[in-house]
Design an enzyme around this catalytic site. Structure first.
Site, PDB file in Angstrom:
ATOM      1  N   ASP A   8       4.105   4.919  -8.991  1.00 33.69           N
ATOM      2  CA  ASP A   8       5.227   5.591  -9.641  1.00 33.69           C
ATOM      3  C   ASP A   8       6.306   5.783  -8.563  1.00 33.69           C
ATOM      4  O   ASP A   8       6.014   5.697  -7.367  1.00 33.69           O
ATOM      5  CB  ASP A   8       4.725   6.940 -10.170  1.00 33.69           C
ATOM      6  CG  ASP A   8       5.857   7.857 -10.525  1.00 33.69           C
ATOM      7  OD1 ASP A   8       6.710   7.444 -11.324  1.00 33.69           O
ATOM      8  OD2 ASP A   8       5.915   8.986  -9.976  1.00 33.69           O
ATOM      9  N   ASP A  10       9.694   8.254  -8.694  1.00 33.77           N
ATOM     10  CA  ASP A  10      10.218   9.615  -8.460  1.00 33.77           C
ATOM     11  C   ASP A  10       9.070  10.637  -8.398  1.00 33.77           C
ATOM     12  O   ASP A  10       8.230  10.672  -9.289  1.00 33.77           O
ATOM     13  CB  ASP A  10      11.223   9.997  -9.552  1.00 33.77           C
ATOM     14  CG  ASP A  10      12.340  10.875  -8.996  1.00 33.77           C
ATOM     15  OD1 ASP A  10      12.158  11.463  -7.915  1.00 33.77           O
ATOM     16  OD2 ASP A  10      13.391  10.971  -9.650  1.00 33.77           O
TER      17      ASP A  10
HETATM   18 MG   LIG Z   1       7.003  10.503 -11.091  1.00 30.01          MG
END
Ligand SMILES: [Mg+2]
Length: 258
Positions: A8, A10
């Site tokens: 992932d 952010d």
């Molecule tokens: Mg995230």
């Protein structure tokens, strides 16, 4: 044994515009030892090239093939599900429209002609677009959304994400949308394992900060799941969740011990 790491972005690799301490070194180390790496984001208002540039500027050199966003996976989903001559209505911003266009998905604005309505995060979403989606649905179109996220974290708080558009449509039709292509979908997990990483799920790790997307996708698709505590999830949330990760680390730095 070669491992695959699905990251992932952010809350995992960076927070807003700031890299998480040690992320570049950890990812560099994994690549150096021969592991495969791919970056996965549900955010549909940026292009894959935007992420290549952003990661590069943060000291993490990546190629476009190592970045998958919910726009790209939506294009792949449509490629698998559209028959020749079938068209889609798109409700979303320019990066979504551009990605679908580049992958050769045919568009229409006629609700009688659409096989699918594609819904992404759209900061110009309005009544007219909602009505268009609804009329197409009444005519038998399937509604697919890019990602289920209700909100998106910003430096000063959170703003509405694609979940808001999904809510408006579901509130009108009275039923759930037909499919959501971004995390935690099994279409996405299968695509990443088979087409990008090309390793079995048991040799792969889904690394993220969000339980109901990142960790859930790993758990439901035979991929080891790794929660990092640098983003949205607190230890309290972890204690209460039904989506228990295989591993928990304070940050991405811990990954090199796997
Ligand atoms: Mg995230």
């Amino acid at each position: 044994m070669t491992k695959g790491f699905i990251f992932d972005l952010d809350g995992t690799v960076y927070l807003g515009d700031e890299i998480i301490d040690g992320a570049a070194e950890a990812i560099g180390e994994l690549k150096k030892r021969g592991d495969k790496v791919v970056f996965l984001t549900n955010k549909s208002i940026s292009t894959r090239m935007d992420y290549v540039k952003k990661l590069g500027a943060l000291g993490i050199p990546v190629s476009i093939d190592e970045v998958i966003n919910s726009n790209y996976i939506t294009a792949k989903y449509l490629e698998h599900h559209l028959n020749p001559g079938e068209k889609v209505i798109v409700i979303g911003e320019e990066p979504l429209i551009k990605e679908l266009e580049e992958q050769g998905i045919p568009f229409t604005s006629d609700p009688k002609e659409a096989k699918f309505v594609v819904v992404g995060w759209d900061r110009q979403f309005n009544y007219e677009k909602l009505d268009l989606a609804y009329q197409a649905w009444l005519n038998g179109a399937k509604i697919i959304a890019t990602n289920p996220d209700r909100t998106c974290p910003m430096p000063n708080g959170q703003i509405p994400d694609c979940g808001g558009m999904i809510g408006a449509i579901e509130g009108t039709t009275g039923v759930k949308v037909d499919y959501i292509t971004g995390k935690p979908s099994s279409f996405l997990a299968t695509y990443v394992l088979n087409e990008t990483i090309k390793l079995p799920g048991s040799q792969c790790y889904m690394v993220g900060d969000r339980l109901e997307t990142d960790i859930r996708m790993g758990n439901e698709n035979g991929i080891n799941s790794v929660l990092v505590l640098t983003g949205i999830t607190t230890k309290e949330m972890l204690a209460e969740t039904e989506y228990k990760p295989t591993h928990v680390f304070d940050s991405i730095k811990g990954l090199v011990t796997i």
